[in-house]
Scaffold this active site. Structure first.
Site, PDB file in Angstrom:
ATOM      1  N   GLY A   1       3.680  47.815  41.992  1.00 48.08           N
ATOM      2  CA  GLY A   1       3.498  48.719  43.120  1.00 48.08           C
ATOM      3  C   GLY A   1       2.045  49.032  43.383  1.00 48.08           C
ATOM      4  O   GLY A   1       1.309  49.423  42.468  1.00 48.08           O
TER       5      GLY A   1
ATOM      6  N   GLY B   1       0.972  51.396  45.557  1.00 46.06           N
ATOM      7  CA  GLY B   1       0.835  52.705  46.187  1.00 46.06           C
ATOM      8  C   GLY B   1      -0.223  53.533  45.497  1.00 46.06           C
ATOM      9  O   GLY B   1      -1.095  53.015  44.783  1.00 46.06           O
ATOM     10  N   PHE B   2      -0.137  54.847  45.659  1.00 43.26           N
ATOM     11  CA  PHE B   2      -1.157  55.721  45.086  1.00 43.26           C
ATOM     12  C   PHE B   2      -1.237  55.588  43.565  1.00 43.26           C
ATOM     13  O   PHE B   2      -2.319  55.479  42.994  1.00 43.26           O
ATOM     14  CB  PHE B   2      -0.868  57.173  45.463  1.00 43.26           C
ATOM     15  CG  PHE B   2      -1.086  57.470  46.911  1.00 43.26           C
ATOM     16  CD1 PHE B   2      -2.360  57.543  47.440  1.00 43.26           C
ATOM     17  CD2 PHE B   2      -0.009  57.671  47.758  1.00 43.26           C
ATOM     18  CE1 PHE B   2      -2.565  57.814  48.778  1.00 43.26           C
ATOM     19  CE2 PHE B   2      -0.204  57.948  49.102  1.00 43.26           C
ATOM     20  CZ  PHE B   2      -1.477  58.020  49.618  1.00 43.26           C
ATOM     21  N   GLY B   3      -0.088  55.602  42.889  1.00 43.58           N
ATOM     22  CA  GLY B   3      -0.094  55.515  41.430  1.00 43.58           C
ATOM     23  C   GLY B   3      -0.653  54.207  40.932  1.00 43.58           C
ATOM     24  O   GLY B   3      -1.522  54.170  40.057  1.00 43.58           O
TER      25      GLY B   3
ATOM     26  N   GLU C   1       7.274  66.513  61.110  1.00 39.04           N
ATOM     27  CA  GLU C   1       6.133  65.843  61.728  1.00 39.04           C
ATOM     28  C   GLU C   1       6.587  64.899  62.835  1.00 39.04           C
ATOM     29  O   GLU C   1       5.985  64.859  63.922  1.00 39.04           O
ATOM     30  CB  GLU C   1       5.348  65.105  60.648  1.00 39.04           C
ATOM     31  CG  GLU C   1       4.605  66.055  59.717  1.00 39.04           C
ATOM     32  CD  GLU C   1       4.178  65.432  58.395  1.00 39.04           C
ATOM     33  OE1 GLU C   1       3.349  66.036  57.700  1.00 39.04           O
ATOM     34  OE2 GLU C   1       4.695  64.346  58.048  1.00 39.04           O
TER      35      GLU C   1
ATOM     36  N   ASP D   1       6.894  58.935  42.252  1.00 37.82           N
ATOM     37  CA  ASP D   1       8.189  59.460  42.683  1.00 37.82           C
ATOM     38  C   ASP D   1       9.317  59.117  41.735  1.00 37.82           C
ATOM     39  O   ASP D   1      10.361  59.776  41.744  1.00 37.82           O
ATOM     40  CB  ASP D   1       8.543  58.903  44.073  1.00 37.82           C
ATOM     41  CG  ASP D   1       7.593  59.371  45.153  1.00 37.82           C
ATOM     42  OD1 ASP D   1       6.746  60.221  44.852  1.00 37.82           O
ATOM     43  OD2 ASP D   1       7.689  58.887  46.283  1.00 37.82           O
TER      44      ASP D   1
ATOM     45  N   ALA E   1       2.059  62.472  47.025  1.00 39.66           N
ATOM     46  CA  ALA E   1       0.995  61.523  46.712  1.00 39.66           C
ATOM     47  C   ALA E   1       0.130  61.987  45.550  1.00 39.66           C
ATOM     48  O   ALA E   1      -0.300  61.182  44.716  1.00 39.66           O
ATOM     49  CB  ALA E   1       0.135  61.296  47.958  1.00 39.66           C
TER      50      ALA E   1
END
Length: 449
Positions: free
Chosen positions: A12, A14-16, A177, A316, A327
């Protein structure tokens, strides 16, 4: 890369995964591989702004290969992890053409994130896309702006009204949003561009099972958000569940009981829940780890799976009640795992993971946002400014920050949204695109023999 190096495989980007890879970058004794099914880092908190035409794909995403190019000990691979062999310490992945390859590891970091959950009713996805990927954002952009175009071609009546009705399932940050942005598109961006329809008459229906929107925020901020949405023209329907989604609209059932109601809406968007990706559930199964209903995996204090100190869970997917699916948690988790690897190599003991709550933020409309950091609570214009600074600070890449700020300033000054282009496809030209769609299960289940 030398075989003497500790091999760290990160699933992954993503942020991590990104923060872990960057922190381990340039260590001579570590070899890092980042495996991602899109080969890009996506700033998910701003997906809805891409979906509604404010930002482009380039503003909220960046190639992992470009982002990590300066680290000689980090490589990125395009593929989807499908099978884990903990004894051999290998992960099998699919290429986009659905051939497979194998990667070995000494340390495995599972940072694959979550996907949209339809609570067992997967057929909803055909008519109600989620908001997790760039494909989702572009698909929503297509549905949103196409709905107004189709309405323009129809005579007044129920069919036109259904095309000018937008239903959003889920009253969390993403749902709020999206609902706010759709009304802003209708009342500001498209207000003077049509001749047969008045875009300002578009209805936006927001459904949620709770008694208030933004339940993770303090009640006063949640109340402010509800009032702002109602001033924008969003119709709030709380204490209800969306129990059916179809081509023509949705069926909504009161949570406390009572007759169901049907709403004609040709555009339905789903933000009501998340669940672990298939590989994460597979990891829990083969490692004998417990997981909750959404697939979050139970972990030790250092974020490893019990009995497998070489396997870390980040973001997550971490199954601890005190850790939010935001995040900041993924970023801090990635940095923590990198610190554990470094401490192992230096002969020091690992430390327990401690999450530092940096607050929550939600964007409602132009000049209206919420920020909650401990006792500090901001709303309205001040909340909007704080929201902007926070998101800009963590955007990947300096160019992304500069161009995003410039785009936001232009949007503030004028009602235009400069990234409204969408594609409808062509019946005459067959599309030849790579896809993961035919095989999204562990290899041992999907291809017997």
């Amino acid at each position: 890369m030398s075989d003497a190096r500790t091999k760290v495989l990160i699933i992954g980007g993503g942020f991590g995964g990104l923060f872990c890879a960057r922190r381990l970058g340039r260590r001579d004794d570590v070899e890092v591989t980042v495996l991602d099914r899109a080969a890009g880092h996506l700033f998910q908190p701003l997906l809805y702004q891409c979906a509604t035409g404010t930002l482009s794909i380039g503003h909220i995403s960046r190639s992992l290969r470009e982002e990590l190019a300066r680290y000689g000990n980090v490589r990125t691979l395009l593929g989807e992890a499908v099978e884990l062999d903990p004894q051999a310490r290998t992960v099998t992945a699919l290429r986009p053409d659905e051939t497979s390859f194998t990667i070995d590891y000494d340390v495995l970091v599972v940072a694959a994130g979550m996907r949209q959950s339809y609570f067992g009713k997967e057929h909803f996805a055909q008519w109600a896309p989620g908001m997790k990927t760039l494909d989702d954002a572009l698909g929503i952009r297509q549905r949103l702006f196409t709905a107004f175009e189709i309405a323009e071609t129809l005579p007044p009546g129920p069919e036109r009204d259904s095309w000018l009705t937008f239903a959003v399932a889920g009253g969390g940050p993403t749902g709020v949003e999206l609902a706010g942005q759709i009304r802003e598109v209708a009342t500001r961006t498209l207000a003077r561009e049509f001749h047969s329809i008045d875009p300002e008459e578009a209805r936006v229906l927001l459904f949620d099972g709770g008694d208030r929107v933004l339940k993770s925020f303090a009640p006063d901020l949640s109340g402010h958000a509800a009032r702002t949405l109602e001033r924008l023209g969003v119709e709030l329907h709380l204490g209800v569940h969306v129990t059916d989604v179809r081509r023509e609209g949705v069926t909504v059932t009161p949570k406390a009981g009572g007759p169901a109601e049907e709403y004609d809406a040709r555009t339905v968007l789903w933000t009501a829940g998340v669940e672990a990706v298939p590989f994460a559930r597979h990891v829990a199964e083969v490692l004998g780890a417990s997981a909750d209903r959404s697939g979050r995996i139970a972990v030790e204090p250092d974020l490893t799976v019990s009995g497998h100190p070489e396997v870390f869970i980040v973001g997550d997917l971490v199954g601890r009640e005190d850790l939010p699916g935001v995040a900041e948690n993924a970023m801090q988790g990635g940095l923590h795992v990198a610190a554990c690897v470094r401490r192992d190599l230096d002969g020091r003991d690992r430390r327990a993971y401690k999450y530092r709550d940096l607050g929550s933020a939600a964007y409602i409309s132009r000049g209206q946002a919420l920020l909650q950091v401990g006792p500090v609570r901001l709303s309205g214009f001040l909340g909007w400014l704080a929201w902007g600074f926070i998101h800009i600070a963590v955007l990947t890449g300096v160019r992304n920050r500069v161009s995003t700020v410039a785009t936001w300033l232009a949007t503030i000054a004028r009602a235009n949204r400069y990234h409204r282009a969408f594609m409808l496809g062509s019946a005459a030209t067959p599309e030849h695109r790579y896809t993961w769609s035919t095989d999204d299960r562990p290899q041992s289940e999907a291809r017997p023999g």
